[in-house]
Design a protein around this motif. Structure first.
Motif, mmCIF file in Angstrom:
data_model
loop_
_atom_site.group_PDB
_atom_site.id
_atom_site.type_symbol
_atom_site.label_atom_id
_atom_site.label_comp_id
_atom_site.label_asym_id
_atom_site.label_seq_id
_atom_site.Cartn_x
_atom_site.Cartn_y
_atom_site.Cartn_z
ATOM 1 N N ARG A 158 0.827 -1.188 0.000
ATOM 2 C CA ARG A 158 0.000 0.000 0.000
ATOM 3 C C ARG A 158 0.873 1.255 0.000
ATOM 4 N NH1 ARG A 158 -5.294 0.299 -1.091
ATOM 5 N NH2 ARG A 158 -5.056 2.320 -0.062
ATOM 6 N N GLU A 180 0.361 3.995 1.441
ATOM 7 C CA GLU A 180 0.405 4.581 2.783
ATOM 8 C C GLU A 180 1.530 3.963 3.620
ATOM 9 O OE1 GLU A 180 -3.857 4.706 1.324
ATOM 10 O OE2 GLU A 180 -2.256 3.208 1.400
ATOM 11 N N LEU A 181 1.762 2.655 3.434
ATOM 12 C CA LEU A 181 2.830 1.991 4.180
ATOM 13 C C LEU A 181 4.183 2.204 3.527
ATOM 14 C CD1 LEU A 181 2.485 0.274 6.811
ATOM 15 C CD2 LEU A 181 0.349 0.663 5.569
ATOM 16 N N ARG A 226 7.841 3.322 5.386
ATOM 17 C CA ARG A 226 8.515 2.035 5.572
ATOM 18 C C ARG A 226 9.734 2.135 6.489
ATOM 19 N NH1 ARG A 226 8.291 -2.952 3.028
ATOM 20 N NH2 ARG A 226 10.119 -4.241 3.496
ATOM 21 N N ILE A 235 5.016 3.854 12.982
ATOM 22 C CA ILE A 235 3.968 2.849 12.826
ATOM 23 C C ILE A 235 4.426 1.553 13.477
ATOM 24 C CG2 ILE A 235 2.685 1.435 11.158
ATOM 25 C CD1 ILE A 235 1.847 4.392 11.192
ATOM 26 N N GLU A 258 2.801 9.679 8.320
ATOM 27 C CA GLU A 258 2.195 8.880 9.387
ATOM 28 C C GLU A 258 0.693 9.151 9.459
ATOM 29 O OE1 GLU A 258 2.278 8.240 14.257
ATOM 30 O OE2 GLU A 258 3.813 9.490 13.322
ATOM 31 N N ARG A 260 -1.320 9.986 7.038
ATOM 32 C CA ARG A 260 -1.987 9.272 5.944
ATOM 33 C C ARG A 260 -2.140 7.792 6.276
ATOM 34 N NH1 ARG A 260 1.359 12.506 2.529
ATOM 35 N NH2 ARG A 260 2.793 10.737 2.281
ATOM 36 N N CYS A 261 -1.129 7.243 6.915
ATOM 37 C CA CYS A 261 -1.188 5.835 7.302
ATOM 38 C C CYS A 261 -2.263 5.611 8.368
ATOM 39 C CB CYS A 261 0.184 5.396 7.822
ATOM 40 S SG CYS A 261 0.429 3.620 7.817
ATOM 41 N N TYR A 273 -5.617 5.582 6.780
ATOM 42 C CA TYR A 273 -5.848 4.296 6.114
ATOM 43 C C TYR A 273 -6.210 3.223 7.142
ATOM 44 C CZ TYR A 273 -4.892 -0.081 3.714
ATOM 45 O OH TYR A 273 -4.994 -1.348 3.204
#
Length: 256
Positions: A89, A91-92, A96, A146, A212, A214-215, A218
């Protein structure tokens, strides 16, 4: 009884031995995981991820009672196969370098679910919460934004939900077990405040970055899509209807 929480690595003695003993007692003996064992001992054998990980241990009156392990995925990625599609994704991909995984969260049965004083903390909480609060604090200092984990859809999932983790998709099967993926935004202050998470008491150094955030958005969408109007408790009761909860008891049930 006051609980102390401290960090160590796989070269630390006796902490690393105690970690592997608790892992054996909870995951092998109690939950029935088939893990490689160290010959002539009641410890699990070291695994390839240990040298790349940080460990935290909780003690009560000097006795080791709880453990957890965290790994930045840039170093190594335990259970990476569970997250293959998720990590594709955008978002990830955008965070990363700041993603960690947590696993082997376990507390011995007599010490589960009891709110106790935590050395160095103004608040009392369970040993499991203290382990996760200290681990998240350390991960944040190391640049994590994350945190991902895999657990069973039972008591442990409810525990992580109450900390601020989101359900990231429907349950899946692996090695005959039903599992779910969950994710946390380390600086998700709005959620921490909304649910009363002990992570909300942490004075993290900065707020969420744009990537972050945005993640986190999601994660919220994924949780809403699976849970609908149900709470995590109701979701887990439905998933476990007619089965025995793999967690077996409060606040421990992560893949080893």
């Amino acid at each position: 009884m006051a609980v102390t929480v401290s960090f160590f690595d796989d070269t630390s003695v006796p902490e690393f031995d105690e970690y592997r003993e608790i892992k054996h007692d909870v995951f092998v003996i109690e939950q029935g995981w088939q893990l490689p064992l160290e010959p002539c001992s009641r410890r699990v054998a070291p695994d390839p991820f240990d040298p790349h990980s940080m460990f935290v241990i909780a003690r009560a009156d000097g006795r080791a009672i709880g453990i957890a392990r965290a790994t930045m995925i840039g170093e190594s990625f335990p259970h990476a196969n569970f997250f293959t599609e998720l990590m594709k994704r955008p978002e990830l991909e955008g965070v990363r370098a700041a993603v960690a995984t947590v696993n082997a969260v376990a507390v011995l049965p007599p010490f589960r679910g009891r709110s106790v004083p935590i050395k160095g903390s103004a608040s009392s909480m369970t040993a499991a919460k203290a382990l996760m609060v200290e681990l998240t604090r350390r991960l944040e200092r190391d640049g994590a934004e994350i945190v991902l984990l895999t657990t069973s859809p039972g008591i442990a999932a409810v525990f992580f939900d109450h900390l601020g983790f989101y359900l990231l998709g429907p349950p899946f099967r692996s090695d005959g077990r039903t599992l779910i993926n969950m994710g946390l935004g380390v600086h998700d202050a709005d959620r921490f405040e909304e649910i009363g998470s002990p992570l909300g008491d942490e004075a993290f150094a900065r707020g969420a970055t744009e990537a972050e955030y945005r993640c986190i958005e999601y994660f919220r969408e994924q949780a809403a899509a699976v849970l609908g109007a149900r709470s995590m408790e109701k979701f887990c009761r439905r998933e476990l209807s007619g089965t025995v909860d793999a967690a077996g008891a409060a606040e421990q049930a992560q893949p080893r």
